[in-house]
Design an enzyme around this catalytic site. Structure first.
Site, PDB file in Angstrom:
ATOM      1  N   SER A   1       3.398  -2.609  10.489  1.00  0.00           N
ATOM      2  CA  SER A   1       4.855  -2.598  10.665  1.00  0.00           C
ATOM      3  C   SER A   1       5.518  -3.916  10.255  1.00  0.00           C
ATOM      4  CB  SER A   1       5.217  -2.237  12.109  1.00  0.00           C
ATOM      5  OG  SER A   1       4.748  -0.940  12.419  1.00  0.00           O
TER       6      SER A   1
ATOM      7  N   GLY B   1       2.392   1.792  10.989  1.00  0.00           N
ATOM      8  CA  GLY B   1       3.359   2.885  10.887  1.00  0.00           C
ATOM      9  C   GLY B   1       4.023   3.243  12.206  1.00  0.00           C
TER      10      GLY B   1
ATOM     11  N   GLU C   1      -6.954   4.369   7.900  1.00  0.00           N
ATOM     12  CA  GLU C   1      -6.789   5.806   7.614  1.00  0.00           C
ATOM     13  C   GLU C   1      -8.027   6.368   6.926  1.00  0.00           C
ATOM     14  OE1 GLU C   1      -3.006   5.319   5.707  1.00  0.00           O
ATOM     15  OE2 GLU C   1      -2.130   4.811   7.647  1.00  0.00           O
TER      16      GLU C   1
ATOM     17  N   ASN D   1       0.864  -1.183   0.000  1.00  0.00           N
ATOM     18  CA  ASN D   1       0.000   0.000   0.000  1.00  0.00           C
ATOM     19  C   ASN D   1       0.901   1.233   0.000  1.00  0.00           C
ATOM     20  OD1 ASN D   1      -1.813   2.037   0.520  1.00  0.00           O
ATOM     21  ND2 ASN D   1      -2.362   1.330   2.574  1.00  0.00           N
ATOM     22  N   TRP D   2       1.000   1.871  -1.163  1.00  0.00           N
ATOM     23  CA  TRP D   2       1.929   3.008  -1.274  1.00  0.00           C
ATOM     24  C   TRP D   2       1.370   4.283  -0.658  1.00  0.00           C
ATOM     25  CZ3 TRP D   2       4.193   2.677  -7.004  1.00  0.00           C
ATOM     26  CH2 TRP D   2       4.821   1.430  -7.153  1.00  0.00           C
ATOM     27  N   LYS D   3       0.095   4.262  -0.324  1.00  0.00           N
ATOM     28  CA  LYS D   3      -0.566   5.429   0.295  1.00  0.00           C
ATOM     29  C   LYS D   3      -0.368   6.679  -0.565  1.00  0.00           C
ATOM     30  CE  LYS D   3      -0.091   3.299   4.776  1.00  0.00           C
ATOM     31  NZ  LYS D   3      -0.143   3.451   6.204  1.00  0.00           N
TER      32      LYS D   3
ATOM     33  N   GLY E   1       2.766  -1.216   4.421  1.00  0.00           N
ATOM     34  CA  GLY E   1       2.787   0.212   4.120  1.00  0.00           C
ATOM     35  C   GLY E   1       4.212   0.681   3.865  1.00  0.00           C
ATOM     36  N   GLY E   2       4.848   1.209   4.921  1.00  0.00           N
ATOM     37  CA  GLY E   2       6.179   1.812   4.800  1.00  0.00           C
ATOM     38  C   GLY E   2       7.189   0.981   4.029  1.00  0.00           C
TER      39      GLY E   2
ATOM     40  N   GLU F   1      -5.412  -5.469  10.527  1.00  0.00           N
ATOM     41  CA  GLU F   1      -4.405  -4.442  10.787  1.00  0.00           C
ATOM     42  C   GLU F   1      -4.722  -3.755  12.105  1.00  0.00           C
ATOM     43  OE1 GLU F   1      -2.365  -3.148   6.953  1.00  0.00           O
ATOM     44  OE2 GLU F   1      -4.074  -1.834   7.197  1.00  0.00           O
TER      45      GLU F   1
ATOM     46  N   HIS G   1      -9.422   0.843   4.859  1.00  0.00           N
ATOM     47  CA  HIS G   1      -8.162   1.015   5.601  1.00  0.00           C
ATOM     48  C   HIS G   1      -8.440   1.935   6.794  1.00  0.00           C
ATOM     49  CE1 HIS G   1      -4.096   2.283   6.589  1.00  0.00           C
ATOM     50  NE2 HIS G   1      -3.687   1.202   5.957  1.00  0.00           N
TER      51      HIS G   1
HETATM   52  C1  PEP Z   1      -0.741  -0.049   6.321  1.00  0.00           C
HETATM   53  O1  PEP Z   1      -0.877   1.158   6.231  1.00  0.00           O
HETATM   54  O2  PEP Z   1      -1.604  -0.793   5.810  1.00  0.00           O
HETATM   55  C2  PEP Z   1       0.411  -0.556   7.038  1.00  0.00           C
HETATM   56  C3  PEP Z   1       0.379  -1.790   7.455  1.00  0.00           C
HETATM   57  O3  PEP Z   1       1.438   0.312   7.217  1.00  0.00           O
HETATM   58  P1  PEP Z   1       2.883  -0.046   7.854  1.00  0.00           P
HETATM   59  O4  PEP Z   1       3.370  -1.292   7.198  1.00  0.00           O
HETATM   60  O5  PEP Z   1       3.734   1.157   7.536  1.00  0.00           O
HETATM   61  O6  PEP Z   1       2.667  -0.234   9.314  1.00  0.00           O
END
Ligand code: PEP
Length: 266
Positions: free
Chosen positions: A229, A198, A124, A31-33, A250-251, A192, A122
């Protein structure tokens, strides 16, 4: 149609066998957000495609999905090769079909520009756009109608976990957000925990095992991803956990090397 993005070269195999094969593989979803400009999106795409090409066994072990921002989808799609080895997805879609809905993007538009999947609900989006479970279910219904796989996110907040209500919270999200059109093939559930996204904090393997076993009761044989994470250092242990069928990342999905090394751990 999305199925053949995942199984290039398997067009002769009956669909049910393709599904069975797919269900056995882990799904590694990035997920590049809202990150990056076009140049960096294309450089990241190149890095991932090169990495996948350099390890022919990788796609036997896992499906690879990348979800760039809407504006980069078409250009990223054009750089995935022919046939594309990596599946393309978006990060949201409208709950409406089409028409006067300024700023929204329909599921059919995503399918038309080469997407095979879409992330929905998600945390967010739930937080910044007040998305409800009912809205997420409506979006997922449209995604299915357009032939997309809906990756539906659920997860509790830190205070909900501290209060011990995490199972109730996730149960209510599943009840409200999974649409009637759900099948094991067209839906992926991503667990999640919000407090792990994050933050560098990861749920313990025991927490993950317990929650994924709980989600399995609603998911049937649909894939259940863990997100929060996920990094190259913790991926192998997570993937060994029962009912973990992949990861939503994500990251670490913004660096080709890290993303690929998570995929290799699958
Ligand atoms: C996400 O936003 O779906 C996520 C899991 O982010 P991260 O891996 O950065 O925690």
């Amino acid at each position: 149609m999305g199925i053949f993005f995942i199984f290039p070269g398997l067009d002769d195999i009956p669909l049910e066998i393709c599904y069975t094969l797919r269900m056995q593989k882990k799904l590694i979803a990035g997920n590049w957000k809202m990150n990056g400009d076009l140049a960096s999106a294309l450089a990241l795409t190149r890095g991932i495609v090169e990495g996948v090409n350099a390890d022919p066994g990788l796609l036997q072990r896992c499906d690879v999905l990348i979800c760039p921002p809407f504006v980069h989808l078409a250009r990223v799609r054009a750089n995935l090769g022919q046939p594309p080895l990596v599946m393309l997805g978006a990060q949201d879609c409208s709950e409406r079909e089409n028409g006067a809905v300024t700023g929204d993007i329909s599921a059919a538009m995503l399918a038309d520009c080469g997407c095979g999947a879409v992330i929905l609900g998600h945390s967010e989006r739930r937080q910044f756009h007040q998305e409800s479970d009912a809205l997420i279910a409506a979006k997922a219904g449209k995604a299915h109608a357009a032939g997309l796989i809906a990756v539906i996110c659920v997860g509790e907040s830190e205070s909900q976990r501290a209060a011990g209500t995490h199972f109730e919270v996730v149960a209510a999200q599943l009840k409200g957000a999974l649409p009637a059109s759900m099948t094991p093939e067209n839906t992926v559930i991503a667990y999640e925990p919000v407090w792990a996204i994050g933050t560098g904090k990861t749920a313990t393997p025991e927490d993950v095992r317990e929650m994924h076993a709980f989600i399995r009761k609603s998911a049937g044989s649909a894939r259940i991803l863990y997100g929060g994470s996920v990094k190259p250092e913790n991926a192998a242990e997570l993937f060994k956990t029962e009912n973990v069928d992949g990861a939503l990342i994500g990251g670490a999905s913004l660096k080709a090397e890290q993303y690929l090394s998570i995929a290799k751990a699958a």
